[in-house]
Structure formats: structure tokens, C-alpha cells
Write an enzyme that holds these catalytic residues in place. Structure first.
Site, short mmCIF file in Angstrom:
data_model
loop_
_atom_site.label_atom_id
_atom_site.label_comp_id
_atom_site.label_asym_id
_atom_site.label_seq_id
_atom_site.Cartn_x
_atom_site.Cartn_y
_atom_site.Cartn_z
N HIS A 306 1.23 27.79 9.55
CA HIS A 306 0.01 27.14 9.06
C HIS A 306 0.29 25.67 8.80
CE1 HIS A 306 -3.59 26.35 6.68
NE2 HIS A 306 -4.07 27.46 7.22
N ASP A 363 -5.15 35.04 9.96
CA ASP A 363 -5.52 35.73 11.21
C ASP A 363 -4.60 36.90 11.55
OD1 ASP A 363 -6.30 32.49 12.28
OD2 ASP A 363 -7.74 34.11 11.97
C1 SDX Z 1 -6.22 28.97 11.05
O1 SDX Z 1 -6.07 24.55 8.91
C2 SDX Z 1 -6.56 25.64 8.44
O2 SDX Z 1 -6.84 25.77 7.28
C3 SDX Z 1 -6.81 26.73 9.46
C4 SDX Z 1 -7.23 28.09 8.91
C5 SDX Z 1 -8.60 28.04 8.28
O3 SDX Z 1 -8.87 28.89 7.41
O4 SDX Z 1 -9.44 27.22 8.74
O5 SDX Z 1 -6.29 28.53 7.96
C6 SDX Z 1 -7.31 29.13 10.03
O6 SDX Z 1 -6.40 28.28 12.01
C7 SDX Z 1 -4.90 29.65 10.79
C8 SDX Z 1 -3.84 29.34 11.91
C9 SDX Z 1 -4.11 30.27 13.08
N1 SDX Z 1 -3.26 29.87 14.22
C10 SDX Z 1 -2.23 30.65 14.61
O7 SDX Z 1 -1.88 31.68 14.06
C11 SDX Z 1 -1.55 30.16 15.89
C12 SDX Z 1 -0.04 30.21 15.71
N2 SDX Z 1 0.36 29.18 14.75
C13 SDX Z 1 0.71 27.90 15.25
O8 SDX Z 1 0.33 27.52 16.48
C14 SDX Z 1 0.93 26.82 14.19
O9 SDX Z 1 1.62 27.39 13.17
C15 SDX Z 1 -0.31 26.12 13.65
C16 SDX Z 1 -1.16 25.58 14.76
C17 SDX Z 1 -1.12 27.05 12.82
C18 SDX Z 1 0.17 24.97 12.79
O10 SDX Z 1 0.83 24.09 13.61
P1 SDX Z 1 1.44 22.71 13.04
O11 SDX Z 1 1.18 22.56 11.59
O12 SDX Z 1 0.99 21.61 13.95
O13 SDX Z 1 2.98 22.96 13.15
P2 SDX Z 1 3.83 22.68 14.44
O14 SDX Z 1 3.11 23.19 15.65
O15 SDX Z 1 4.27 21.26 14.39
O16 SDX Z 1 5.08 23.65 14.18
C19 SDX Z 1 6.19 23.24 13.38
C20 SDX Z 1 7.38 24.03 13.94
C21 SDX Z 1 7.55 23.81 15.46
O17 SDX Z 1 8.92 24.07 15.74
P3 SDX Z 1 9.93 22.77 15.87
O18 SDX Z 1 9.29 21.82 16.86
O19 SDX Z 1 10.00 22.20 14.44
O20 SDX Z 1 11.22 23.36 16.33
O21 SDX Z 1 7.14 25.44 13.80
C22 SDX Z 1 7.07 26.06 15.07
C23 SDX Z 1 6.77 24.95 16.06
O22 SDX Z 1 7.24 25.32 17.37
N3 SDX Z 1 5.96 27.03 15.00
C24 SDX Z 1 5.97 28.23 15.55
C25 SDX Z 1 4.75 28.83 15.18
N4 SDX Z 1 4.04 27.97 14.43
C26 SDX Z 1 4.79 26.85 14.33
N5 SDX Z 1 6.89 28.86 16.32
C27 SDX Z 1 6.57 30.11 16.72
N6 SDX Z 1 5.41 30.77 16.40
C28 SDX Z 1 4.50 30.14 15.63
N7 SDX Z 1 3.35 30.77 15.33
#
Ligand code: SDX
Length: 425
Positions: A306, A363
Site C-alpha cells: 500500500h 483488496d
Molecule cells: C487500493 O491509496 C489508497 O488508499 C488505495 C486504496 C483505497 O482505499 O483507495 O487503499 C485501495 O488501491 C489498495 C492497493 C491495491 N493494489 C494492489 O493490491 C496491487 C498490488 N500492490 C502494489 O502494486 C503496490 O503495493 C501499490 C500500488 C499498492 C503501492 O505501490 P507504491 O506505493 O508505488 O510502492 P512501489 O510500487 O514503489 O513498491 C515499493 C517496493 C518495490 O520494490 P523495490 O523496487 O523497492 O525493490 O515494494 C515492491 C515494489 O516492487 N512491491 C511489491 C508489491 N507492492 C510493492 N512487490 C510484490 N508484490 C506487491 N504487491
């Protein structure tokens, strides 16, 4: 003495005020930055940038706290109804019994959707994704309600709120009915808002829908948990579109489109598809954890991580508990739930996830309940939109009442310098 922040550029120092919110969050007010320094800030994804001040929702990502208008999400999910929470978010206070009854009555006055809207939905193929149809139908409501809301007129604004709450629920269910080739249902003004959702979805001309209090209570709770979440992607979109003084339906339609993305609300559908794939692969959660950690693999553990929560998403905790209760009460034995729990347990122990503070989000478990209630997977994000609607309305209303300027970010240009126009040979 109010706090300030000092910025030094090329040996020159500039001072900016620091504002503090009611929960002691601090922000550097840079609205004079470019005038004073000629420089702007840049922050892709706005990870460190606030777009507004807001009195609607407070969340603390480190502590896993979520409050709507000061009320803890745990209390609201446990003690309030979705319409009570909708009223709270939109108007700022919990409604009295009389106000709640009036709100529900006023919503009922607007649950009839213009019959000509059926011609619009008929233009879609059955295979169209419900979120695309919902975004289009929501925008199309403008055609039948062309007068834009005078936000200075309390009565007009209240009527627009009730109209949006009433019509959005109906057209959201029409997206499912269309995909099934079923006739489109009408709201039944003798029944409650959430009960109507299930009727609108599943009642057939051949027999009345038998509602169950377990199902209605579970949905009511899920809608509450999705109702608002401060400046997330779709809510920021609603505020941005509304800041140009586009109407409420147009702004909500843009929010639906933003929510559709699999990184945002579309994740609840992606989680179920991921869990089903793991199930079909013999429940090999380790294989999928490895894929999620592999930088050469675009696969992400959907429902995990998140932007703000670097601790448990409090909503995920409540939904996980509700999933056990609802499936237990309905006597549903879904292997997908066990796979989700196994995946969660493994991820929470895994160094990669721990180092990045990746926890289950809202989710991760919601789709398991929707599935147990008979909601098809491609309708999961529509469920999220129905829950988020009062939050979008509340945030749009706040942005307009605060007379916020049109949103128009700057950029840093990195393209070609000036060049003479010569046609390529
Ligand atoms: C919602 O914003 C809100 O409030 C949203 C929400 C709402 O109520 O409106 O809460 C609803 O959208 C919840 C999120 C649902 N999305 C997912 O479940 C999709 C999977 N999650 C990710 O794609 C990710 O965690 C995000 C998009 C939710 C957040 O992404 P960020 O904050 O931009 O973080 P990032 O992509 O920069 O990740 C940081 C690190 C990275 O690794 P490094 O580059 O540091 O090595 O964490 C890793 C990412 O690769 N990472 C994951 C991951 N989420 C982040 N690796 C594997 N699986 C994941 N799910």
C-alpha cells in the site's frame, strides 16, 4: 511561534511556513516557491506531496489507523450502517434517526433512471467489462441531468447528493444484468439501500429475490470499509476533474475509471484471479511468492502492499474476520480462503515483504466474501465503486465548498530544444 522550513538554493536561503493538521501532521507550504526561487518541486506519484487539506478522513499508515470524520473505522464497521456512514462522510456528522430516515427517503426519490438510459446500455456488448460500462453510464447521467449543481445552494447540492447515491447504485447493477442478458431491475422503495443492491442484481421476473440478513450485513460492512480513504488515486481524480467545475456525475465517472486499474480498485478482481490460478496450480504459494519477488517477473502479489499503510491495513483485518464469519454462516467451504491465509502467512514471514512493509490491503480478502455472496469476479471493482461513492461525493463537495483552484501541476521539460522547422526527406 509557527514553524518554518528553510530551503537553500545557490547559496540563497528561502523560508516557507510549515502548517500542522489536527492530528499533528506537518506540511511545508510551498505556494510561493516558484515566485521566490524560480524552481518547482517534482514528486512522481505524489508520494511526498499533499494536494489539499481535508477534514473527512484521517489515516496513519505507520500505526494502521483509519478514521472517518474522527470515528474509528472499527467502530463504524461494527456499529453503523452504510447510509449512516455515507451521511457522516458527506455532511460531517452522524445523522439522527430522523435525519437518516429523511436521507433514505430522499435517495428513494431519485432511484428511477431515465428509460432512455437503457438505449445506451444496449449499445454495449455483453462482454464489456462492468467498470467500463459503469463509467460510461455515470457520465451519461449528465445528459438527463444537464443543469450543473450550484454548490452555493445547499438544497440543490443535497438533491445532487441524493440523486447520485440513488442512480449510481441502480446503474451499477445494470452492468451485471446486461452481461447476463437479464431485464434491468428497478429499485424497490419499500426496501433498504443495501438490500436493494442484492435485489437489483439477482431478482428475476420469474421469482422474488429472497434476501438474507447475513448477506446484507456483510455487504453493509464491506461498503463502509470502502467508503473513503483520503487522497487515493480515484478520489484525487474526482477532485481534479471537479476542480475544473465539471459536474458531479462527470467527476464520479472519472473516479470510476481511475478505480478500475489493477494497482488500485481493480486489485480485488486481480486477487481472486491470482488465488484461483494458485489453486489450479496445486496451491503452490511458494512459487507465486518467488514470482512476486523476482524483479524480472512483472507479477505482483495482488492485494498486498500500500502507498500509505506500512503496517496492517485496518480494513484488511476486519474483512479477514468477516470472511471467516460469512463463509462459516453461509456454510461455504471455499479452498480459495485457505490459500489466501496460507499466502498471507508466508508473505508476512518473508524477508522481501517484511523489508518493504508489504501487508495485505483492503483488496486481499474482500473478493472472497463477494464470491461467497454470489457476486461474479468481474463485478468486484463495481462493488468497490459502490462503497467508495459517498467518499467521492464528500471529497468533491469539500473541494468545491473550499473553492479550491483548478488543479494544474507543473513539469520539468526534458524534450528537444528549439529547432528550425524542416520537413524530413
Ligand atoms: C487500493 O491509496 C489508497 O488508499 C488505495 C486504496 C483505497 O482505499 O483507495 O487503499 C485501495 O488501491 C489498495 C492497493 C491495491 N493494489 C494492489 O493490491 C496491487 C498490488 N500492490 C502494489 O502494486 C503496490 O503495493 C501499490 C500500488 C499498492 C503501492 O505501490 P507504491 O506505493 O508505488 O510502492 P512501489 O510500487 O514503489 O513498491 C515499493 C517496493 C518495490 O520494490 P523495490 O523496487 O523497492 O525493490 O515494494 C515492491 C515494489 O516492487 N512491491 C511489491 C508489491 N507492492 C510493492 N512487490 C510484490 N508484490 C506487491 N504487491
Amino acid at each position: 511561534m509557527s514553524k518554518t522550513a528553510i530551503l537553500e538554493i545557490d547559496g540563497k536561503k528561502y523560508e516557507f511556513p510549515v502548517i500542522k493538521g489536527s492530528e499533528n501532521e506537518e506540511a511545508i507550504n510551498i505556494n510561493k516557491l516558484r515566485d521566490l526561487t524560480g524552481a518547482i518541486t517534482i514528486d512522481p506519484g505524489f508520494k511526498n506531496s499533499g494536494s489539499c487539506t481535508s477534514g473527512i478522513t484521517f489515516l496513519d499508515g505507520e500505526l494502521g489507523i483509519l478514521r472517518y470524520r474522527g470515528y474509528a473505522i472499527e467502530d463504524l464497521a461494527d456499529k453503523a450502517s452504510f447510509l449512516e456512514v455515507s451521511y457522516l462522510l458527506i455532511f460531517g456528522e452522524l445523522p439522527t434517526a430522523a435525519q437518516l430516515e429523511q436521507f433514505e427517503t430522499d435517495i428513494r426519490k431519485h432511484t428511477l433512471v431515465n428509460e432512455e438510459m437503457k438505449g445506451i446500455i444496449d449499445g454495449f456488448p455483453k462482454t464489456a467489462h462492468p467498470m467500463g460500462v459503469l463509467a460510461a453510464l455515470t457520465s451519461a447521467l449528465t445528459a438527463f441531468n444537464p443543469k450543473s449543481v450550484n454548490v452555493e445552494n445547499e438544497k440543490e447540492l443535497y438533491q445532487a447528493v441524493c440523486k447520485t447515491m440513488g442512480k449510481f447504485l441502480v446503474i451499477a447493477t445494470w452492468t451485471y444484468r446486461k452481461s447476463m442478458g437479464y431485464p434491468l431491475n428497478y429499485y424497490d422503495n419499500t426496501k433498504g439501500y443495501v438490500e436493494n443492491f442484492m435485489r437489483l442484481m439477482f431478482e428475476l421476473p420469474t421469482e422474488p429475490y429472497k434476501s438474507s440478513s447475513v448477506v446484507i450485513d456483510a455487504l453493509d460492512k464491506l461498503f463502509i470499509l470502502h467508503a473513503d480513504h483520503e487522497q487515493n488515486c480515484s478520489t484525487s481524480t474526482v477532485r481534479m476533474v471537479g476542480s475544473s467545475h465539471a459536474g458531479l456525475f462527470a467527476s464520479i465517472s472519472a473516479g470510476v475509471s481511475a478505480l478500475w486499474g489493477p494497482l488500485h480498485g481493480g486489485a480485488n478482481q486481480a486477487v481472486l484471479e491470482m488465488l484461483e490460478e494458485i489453486h489450479q496450480n496445486g496451491g503452490d504459494t511458494e512459487k507465486y511468492l518467488a514470482k512476486a519477488k523476482d524483479k524480472n517477473d512483472p507479477f505482483r502479489l495482488m492485494g498486498f502492499g500500500h502507498r500509505v499503510y506500512k503496517n496492517f491495513d485496518p480494513r484488511a483485518k476486519i474483512i479477514k474476520k468477516a470472511a471467516n464469519e460469512v463463509l462459516g454462516t453461509l456454510g461455504v467451504d471455499d479452498p480459495i480462503l485457505e490459500i489466501a491465509k496460507k499466502l498471507e502467512a508466508a508473505a508476512l514471514e518473508d524477508e522481501y515483504f517484511k523489508a518493504r512493509n508489504l501487508y495485505p490491503n483492503v483488496d486481499f480478502y474482500s473478493g472472497i466474501i463477494y464470491r461467497a455472496l454470489g457476486i461474479p469476479t468481474d463485478m468486484f471493482t463495481v462493488m468497490f465503486a459502490i462503497g467508495r461513492l459517498p467518499g467521492w461525493i464528500a471529497q468533491w463537495k469539500e473541494m468545491r465548498e473550499n473553492k479550491e483552484p483548478i488543479g494544474r501541476p507543473r513539469q520539468v521539460y526534458t524534450g528537444a530544444p528549439l529547432r528550425e522547422f524542416k520537413k524530413p526527406v
